[in-house]
Enzyme design. Structure first.
Site, short mmCIF file in Angstrom:
data_model
loop_
_atom_site.label_atom_id
_atom_site.label_comp_id
_atom_site.label_asym_id
_atom_site.label_seq_id
_atom_site.Cartn_x
_atom_site.Cartn_y
_atom_site.Cartn_z
N SER A 122 6.76 -14.01 7.03
CA SER A 122 5.98 -12.77 6.98
C SER A 122 5.22 -12.45 8.26
O SER A 122 4.78 -11.32 8.44
CB SER A 122 5.00 -12.82 5.81
OG SER A 122 5.69 -12.72 4.59
N SER A 160 5.92 -9.79 5.24
CA SER A 160 4.95 -8.96 4.57
C SER A 160 3.84 -8.42 5.49
O SER A 160 3.09 -7.52 5.08
CB SER A 160 4.30 -9.74 3.42
OG SER A 160 3.61 -10.87 3.91
N LYS A 191 -4.69 -7.68 7.93
CA LYS A 191 -3.76 -7.55 6.81
C LYS A 191 -4.52 -7.45 5.50
O LYS A 191 -5.51 -8.17 5.28
CB LYS A 191 -2.82 -8.76 6.80
CG LYS A 191 -1.71 -8.71 5.77
CD LYS A 191 -0.81 -9.94 5.91
CE LYS A 191 0.32 -9.93 4.89
NZ LYS A 191 1.20 -11.11 5.03
#
Length: 503
Positions: free
Chosen positions: A185, A161, A86
Site C-alpha cells: 500500500s 491503499s 492518510k
C-alpha cells in the site's frame, strides 16, 4: 524574508530543497504553504486526493515557522514543510473515517504518534488523503469520499491503499505524505503515480496502535517525490517506542540511528552484484510489465558490477499471505461485519468471511510456513545484497474496476492477488522501496522495487538514491510528472459515473 533564487512555484520543491531554502531565509514557510494550498484548490476537483482540508491550521503553522526562522530559533528537520496524512491515522480536529461509512462523522481528538512526531520536527498537515475502506484493496475509492483517480490518466486507478497520498505528491500538494503498507500500500500507488514509497523493516516506524502487535505485517512509512526526501521523513518517523514489540529500545535508543536516514551515504553501484526477478517465481505478472522490465534492465545494468536473474524461494507465498491477512481482518473487523453488514464494503466483508473459513490448523500451518519462507529469504540474501523487480504485476487498470479479476486472461485468486509482487517481501519483513522508472507501453508510470536485507533500511535507501540518479540521466526512463494544465481543465471527478457507487 529574502528571495535569493526563489523557485518559480514553491509547490514543486522537494522536502530537502524547501527545508534548505527556509533555513537560508530564501523561502518563506508562508509562501510555501500558500503555494501548496493554491495547488490543491487548482487541481483537486480532478483527482479528489485531499478529502479533509487543514488549510487554516497549515497557515497558522507556517506563520509560526516563519517567526521561528526570523528569531533565530532552532529549526526541526522538517521545519516549515506541509505534509499529507492518510485517512487511517488521526490529526486532531480533522475527520478520521478510515474510508468507512460507519466512521463518517468521527473527529479525531488528538494526533497520532506519527503526526505528533512530524509536528515536533516542524511540519504541519495540509489535510487528510484518501484511501480505500480500511485500506482494504489496491484501488483508492470508498463510500465516504468516492474515488481518487490516477493523475496521469483520470480514467485509471492510482492503486492503493495510500493512493491519496501518492496522488497528492505527484500533483505537488506537499513534499511529504504518510502511508501504510501490508500488501504494497506504500509501494503500489507510488509506482502508479511516479513517486517514491518506502516500506521499512518491522519496527523501524513503530506501530503503536497496531491491534495484532506481534504480527508486524502492516507498517507505516514515508512517501515523497525523491528517495532523499523519503529518508528525511524516515529520520523523524523512526523513533524509539516500546509500544511496538518489533521496535527494540535499549536505554531510550534503537539499534539504528534515525538521523542517518536524513543524509544518505553514497554507495558505489559499480561494486554491487545484485539480483533481478520479474515475478519472484509466483506473482501473476502481466506480459506488458515483463516486457517493460526486460527493456529497463539493459539500460541500468552498466551501473552495477552485475545483475543476475534470481529470486528467493517464495513457495507458499500466496497461502501464507492470504491466511495471515484474513486473520488480521477477522480480528479487527468481524464485529462491524456482524452488527452493521450493510455499511461494510465488499473487500472487508470478504476478508472477514475468508478468515472464518480458516481453522486453527490453517493458521498454525501458515505461521510455520512463514518461518520457512523467512529462512529461505535469509539464505538468499547472505550472498545477494539487493534485488530489483517490477513494483506491481500489471499496468494501471480503469478505476471503475474494483480489482483485477484476471491478468492476461488468467483469473486472479482474490481481490489482493494482483499485489503479489509487493507481498513477496512483506511476508519475511524485508525493507522495500518503489522508485519511478519511465513509462510502460500504455504511457503510464512504471515503478521499480528494490529489496534489501532485513534491517538494512539505510542501505536500501542509499542504493535507491544512486539508482534514482542513474535513471534521471537516461532519457528513456527519466520520470515525468502529470500534465497539470490538463488536470486544471478537467471536469470534477465527482461528476463521473460510479464516483461513489461502485459495487
Amino acid at each position: 524574508m529574502t528571495s535569493s533564487s526563489p523557485p518559480s512555484d514553491p509547490a514543486d520543491l522537494g522536502a530537502l530543497d524547501a527545508r534548505r531554502l527556509i533555513a537560508r531565509k530564501a523561502l518563506s514557510p508562508v509562501e510555501l504553504a500558500e503555494a501548496c494550498i493554491a495547488r490543491v484548490e487548482a487541481l483537486d476537483h480532478a483527482v479528489n486526493a485531499v478529502v479533509a482540508r487543514n488549510f487554516d491550521g497549515l497557515r497558522a503553522g507556517a506563520r509560526a515557522a516563519e517567526a521561528a526562522v526570523m528569531s533565530g530559533a532552532p529549526l526541526g528537520a522538517l521545519h516549515g514543510l506541509p505534509f499529507g496524512v492518510k485517512d487511517m491515522i488521526d490529526v486532531a480536529g480533522l475527520p478520521t473515517t478510515y474510508g468507512s461509512e460507519i466512521f463518517r462523522d468521527n473527529i479525531a481528538v488528538k494526533d497520532d504518534a506519527i503526526v505528533a512526531a512530524m509536528r515536533a520536527a516542524g511540519a504541519t498537515p495540509i489535510g487528510k488523503t484518501n484511501n480505500p475502506e480500511w485500506s482494504a484493496g489496491g484501488n483508492t475509492r470508498n463510500r465516504v469520499y468516492g474515488v481518487t483517480p490516477n493523475p496521469h490518466d483520470l480514467t485509471r486507478t492510482c492503486a492503493g491503499s495510500s493512493g491519496g497520498s501518492a496522488v497528492a505528491l505527484a500533483c505537488g500538494y506537499a513534499p511529504l505524505a504518510t502511508g501504510s503498507d501490508t500488501g504494497g500500500s506504500l509501494r503500489n500507488p507510488a509506482a502508479y503515480c511516479g513517486v517514491v514509497g518506502f516500506r521499512p523493516s518491522p519496527g523501524v516506524v513503530p506501530g503503536d496502535t497496531r491491534p495484532m502487535a506481534l504480527l508486524p505485517m502492516p507498517t507505516s512509512g514515508p512517501m515523497a517525490r525523491s528517495v532523499a526526501d523519503a529518508g528525511l521523513m524516515l529520520s523523524v518517523l523512526a523513533r524509539p517506542d516500546r509500544a511496538d514489540p518489533s521496535t527494540p529500545v535499549l536505554d531510550g535508543r534503537t539499534p539504528w540511528q534515525p538521523t542517518a536516514f536524513a543524509a544518505l551515504p553514497r554507495r558505489d553501484l559499480s561494486s554491487l552484484r545484485i539480483a533481478a526477478t520479474e515475478d519472484f517465481g509466483f506473482a501473476p505478472t502481466e506480459a506488458l510489465v515483463r516486457a517493460q522490465f526486460r527493456r529497463i534492465l539493459p539500460q541500468i545494468a552498466p551501473a552495477f558490477a552485475g545483475i543476475e536473474e534470481a529470486t528467493p524461494d517464495c513457495t507458499h507465498a500466496d497461502r501464507i499471505f492470504s491466511v495471515l491477512r484474513a486473520v488480521q481482518f477477522l480480528g479487527k473487523h468481524a464485529e462491524l461485519v456482524d452488527t452493521q453488514p450493510g455499511r461494510v464494503g465488499p473487500n472487508v466483508t470478504e476478508n472477514v468471511a475468508e478468515g472464518r473459513r480458516y481453522s486453527a490448523e490453517d493458521v498454525a500451518q501458515a505461521l510455520s510456513l512463514q518461518g520457512v519462507y523467512y529462512r529461505n529469504w535469509q539464505r538468499f540474501f547472505e550472498t545477494t545484497p539487493y534485488l530489483i523487480s517490477p513494483a506491481v504485476t500489471l499496468s494501471p487498470r480503469p478505476w471503475r474496476e474494483l480489482y483485477p479479476t484476471e491478468i492476461d486472461g488468467t483469473p486472479t485468486l482474490s481481490y489482493y492477488h494482483w499485489l503479489a509482487m509487493a507481498y513477496a517481501s512483506t511476508i519475511p519483513g524485508h525493507p522495500s522501496i518503489t522508485i519511478p522508472c519511465g513509462r510502460d507501453a500504455n504511457g503510464m508510470p512504471f515503478g521499480l522495487q528494490i529489496v534489501g536485507r532485513r534491517n538494512d533500511d539505510l542501505g536500501v535507501l542509499a542504493v535507491a538514491a544512486e539508482l534514482e540518479a542513474v535513471i534521471a540521466g537516461l532519457p528513456d526512463l527519466a520520470p515525468r510528472g502529470p500534465d497539470l494544465a490538463a488536470l486544471r481543465a478537467a471536469p470534477p471527478i465527482s461528476a463521473a459515473e460510479g464516483f461513489l457507487n461502485f459495487e
